[in-house]
Design a protein around this motif. Sequence first.
Motif, short mmCIF file in Angstrom:
data_model
loop_
_atom_site.label_atom_id
_atom_site.label_comp_id
_atom_site.label_asym_id
_atom_site.label_seq_id
_atom_site.Cartn_x
_atom_site.Cartn_y
_atom_site.Cartn_z
N LYS A 185 27.84 46.75 41.57
CA LYS A 185 28.72 47.06 40.44
C LYS A 185 30.02 47.72 40.88
O LYS A 185 30.60 48.55 40.17
CB LYS A 185 28.01 47.92 39.40
CG LYS A 185 26.82 47.24 38.78
CD LYS A 185 26.19 48.08 37.69
CE LYS A 185 25.00 47.36 37.11
NZ LYS A 185 24.38 48.12 36.03
N PHE A 186 30.51 47.34 42.06
CA PHE A 186 31.78 47.87 42.55
C PHE A 186 32.90 47.45 41.61
O PHE A 186 32.94 46.31 41.16
CB PHE A 186 32.06 47.37 43.97
CG PHE A 186 33.33 47.92 44.55
CD1 PHE A 186 33.39 49.23 44.99
CD2 PHE A 186 34.46 47.13 44.64
CE1 PHE A 186 34.57 49.74 45.52
CE2 PHE A 186 35.63 47.63 45.17
CZ PHE A 186 35.68 48.94 45.61
N ASN A 187 33.83 48.33 41.33
CA ASN A 187 34.92 48.09 40.39
C ASN A 187 36.11 47.45 41.11
O ASN A 187 37.07 48.12 41.47
CB ASN A 187 35.32 49.41 39.72
CG ASN A 187 36.35 49.22 38.64
OD1 ASN A 187 36.89 48.14 38.44
ND2 ASN A 187 36.64 50.29 37.94
N TRP A 188 36.04 46.14 41.29
CA TRP A 188 37.12 45.42 41.96
C TRP A 188 38.42 45.52 41.18
O TRP A 188 39.49 45.65 41.78
CB TRP A 188 36.73 43.95 42.17
CG TRP A 188 35.66 43.77 43.19
CD1 TRP A 188 34.34 43.50 42.97
CD2 TRP A 188 35.82 43.86 44.61
NE1 TRP A 188 33.68 43.41 44.16
CE2 TRP A 188 34.57 43.63 45.19
CE3 TRP A 188 36.91 44.11 45.45
CZ2 TRP A 188 34.35 43.63 46.55
CZ3 TRP A 188 36.70 44.12 46.82
CH2 TRP A 188 35.44 43.88 47.35
N LEU A 189 38.33 45.43 39.88
CA LEU A 189 39.54 45.52 39.06
C LEU A 189 40.20 46.89 39.22
O LEU A 189 41.42 46.99 39.32
CB LEU A 189 39.22 45.25 37.59
CG LEU A 189 40.41 45.28 36.63
CD1 LEU A 189 41.47 44.28 37.05
CD2 LEU A 189 39.93 45.00 35.22
N GLY A 190 39.39 47.94 39.28
CA GLY A 190 39.93 49.29 39.50
C GLY A 190 40.66 49.38 40.83
O GLY A 190 41.74 49.96 40.91
N LEU A 191 40.09 48.78 41.87
CA LEU A 191 40.75 48.77 43.18
C LEU A 191 42.08 48.05 43.10
O LEU A 191 43.10 48.53 43.61
CB LEU A 191 39.85 48.12 44.23
CG LEU A 191 40.46 47.95 45.62
CD1 LEU A 191 40.82 49.29 46.24
CD2 LEU A 191 39.49 47.18 46.52
N ALA A 192 42.09 46.90 42.44
CA ALA A 192 43.32 46.12 42.31
C ALA A 192 44.38 46.87 41.51
O ALA A 192 45.56 46.90 41.88
CB ALA A 192 43.03 44.78 41.67
N GLU A 193 43.97 47.48 40.42
CA GLU A 193 44.93 48.20 39.57
C GLU A 193 45.55 49.39 40.28
O GLU A 193 46.76 49.60 40.23
CB GLU A 193 44.25 48.65 38.27
CG GLU A 193 43.94 47.52 37.34
CD GLU A 193 43.16 47.96 36.11
OE1 GLU A 193 43.20 47.22 35.11
OE2 GLU A 193 42.53 49.03 36.13
N VAL A 194 44.72 50.18 40.97
CA VAL A 194 45.25 51.35 41.68
C VAL A 194 46.11 50.91 42.85
O VAL A 194 47.16 51.50 43.10
CB VAL A 194 44.11 52.29 42.12
CG1 VAL A 194 44.63 53.41 43.00
CG2 VAL A 194 43.40 52.86 40.90
#
Length: 78
Positions: free
Chosen positions: A38-47
């Motif tokens: 459940k790693f937050n790939w979108l969070g990584l991309a956004e930051v």
Amino acid sequence: MVETEATNFLRVLLQQDAEHIQTWLRMVWAKQQQVPEKFNWLGLAEVSTSNAQELAWALPYPYDKSICIRIFVNWYNY
């Protein structure tokens, strides 16, 4: 609120510099590194995108700002 392993990992990862994150991504794609469930790939991309934008405005020209942008592009292609 209990922080999940994936959330904690993302928080720690985002404290690293862009080159470290890029290295980690390459290792993930080469299957040399595992990603928490459940790693937050979108969070990584956004930051990463936000950090790239901040660098673009904060640092003098001609600074190589492309590393943060490459992280986002590589994530998108993944």
